[in-house]
Motif scaffolding. Sequence first.
Motif, PDB file in Angstrom:
ATOM      1  N   LYS A  62       0.807  -1.248  -0.093  1.00  0.00           N
ATOM      2  CA  LYS A  62      -0.062   0.065   0.024  1.00  0.00           C
ATOM      3  C   LYS A  62       0.797   1.354   0.021  1.00  0.00           C
ATOM      4  O   LYS A  62       2.025   1.174   0.435  1.00  0.00           O
ATOM      5  CB  LYS A  62      -0.989   0.076   1.142  1.00  0.00           C
ATOM      6  N   ASP A  66      -1.978   5.949   1.559  1.00  0.00           N
ATOM      7  CA  ASP A  66      -3.433   5.352   1.961  1.00  0.00           C
ATOM      8  C   ASP A  66      -3.214   4.834   3.173  1.00  0.00           C
ATOM      9  O   ASP A  66      -4.306   4.764   4.046  1.00  0.00           O
ATOM     10  CB  ASP A  66      -3.673   4.220   1.019  1.00  0.00           C
ATOM     11  N   GLU A  70      -5.527   5.424   6.720  1.00  0.00           N
ATOM     12  CA  GLU A  70      -6.383   4.318   7.375  1.00  0.00           C
ATOM     13  C   GLU A  70      -5.782   4.442   9.023  1.00  0.00           C
ATOM     14  O   GLU A  70      -6.841   3.902   9.753  1.00  0.00           O
ATOM     15  CB  GLU A  70      -5.735   2.845   6.810  1.00  0.00           C
TER      16      GLU A  70
END
Length: 298
Positions: A62, A66, A70
């Motif tokens: 990832k 991102d 998160e």
Amino acid sequence: MFTQFFGSYLLNNHLVTSEQLAQALELQKKVHVKLGVLAINAGYMTAEQVDKLHKMQMHTDKRMGDLAVEMGYMTPDQVNELLTSQKTGYLLLGQALVESGCMTNGQFAIALDSYKRSAKITEAEFADEKAASVRSVISDFYGFSLAGTKGDLYADYVSLLLKNIIRFIGDDFTLLPSSTVQLHACKQAAIQVIKGSEQIFTAIEASNDAFTAFASRYAQERFTENDEYVKASVGEFLNLHNGLFAVNTSNSLAVELDLEPQDYESDKILNGFKNLFIVPIGFPFGTVNFLLSGELPE
């Protein structure tokens, strides 16, 4: 200019060596500022959070942005803002120092925060050569308060000088502490006197090799020996800078200044000064001294 003052701060506070700084200034031309450095600079994430995300990336496919969203470290809008923002020079320097192993993200974050607080000036302010805060930083760094009423004039001169060096010579230089002398032994020097309501002695002085390399960068030609072309090129830079300074001074202070023709000296001791400021700037090819005095030699 913020980059050069930040680099000098790192050097003078023994956070990096002169060799590490020189290598980082060269490496910064090739690196890309990563999201972590941008987030630290913006105050959106701590160095510990950035390091945590780096470790997480070793186990998941990832992007850092991102992962940051998160984990709740940043919002999507903040990530997008950083990814589309201008990658400024001092962040490139920081990234280069981190990538070369000279500093950790944590050390860079502490150093950057400490410098910003001590300088009390932003990069946006550095972009405005007329800002009083810029003049103050330059005056403090070079000790122009010793020049009395001419201190502000010197600070304005050097502020414009650093911008012209970045524009015409390059930004891979280190600001070194200045000194004040009554005489100076020069190897090669281009000299010009500014006259009018203010009288200022100015010169660019360096060793044969550094003088030639400086001329090569300005002329964008490869000079191999110190000849008349080299002298003319260094003199042209000095004349260009002094001309811009004279125009700026006339516009802002209504002070009329004229430029005398350039002169050149080799292996000579310049003396007769009450206070001659030596402003040294370190380039990869050597140190170039910029000489400045508001009182002409007797």
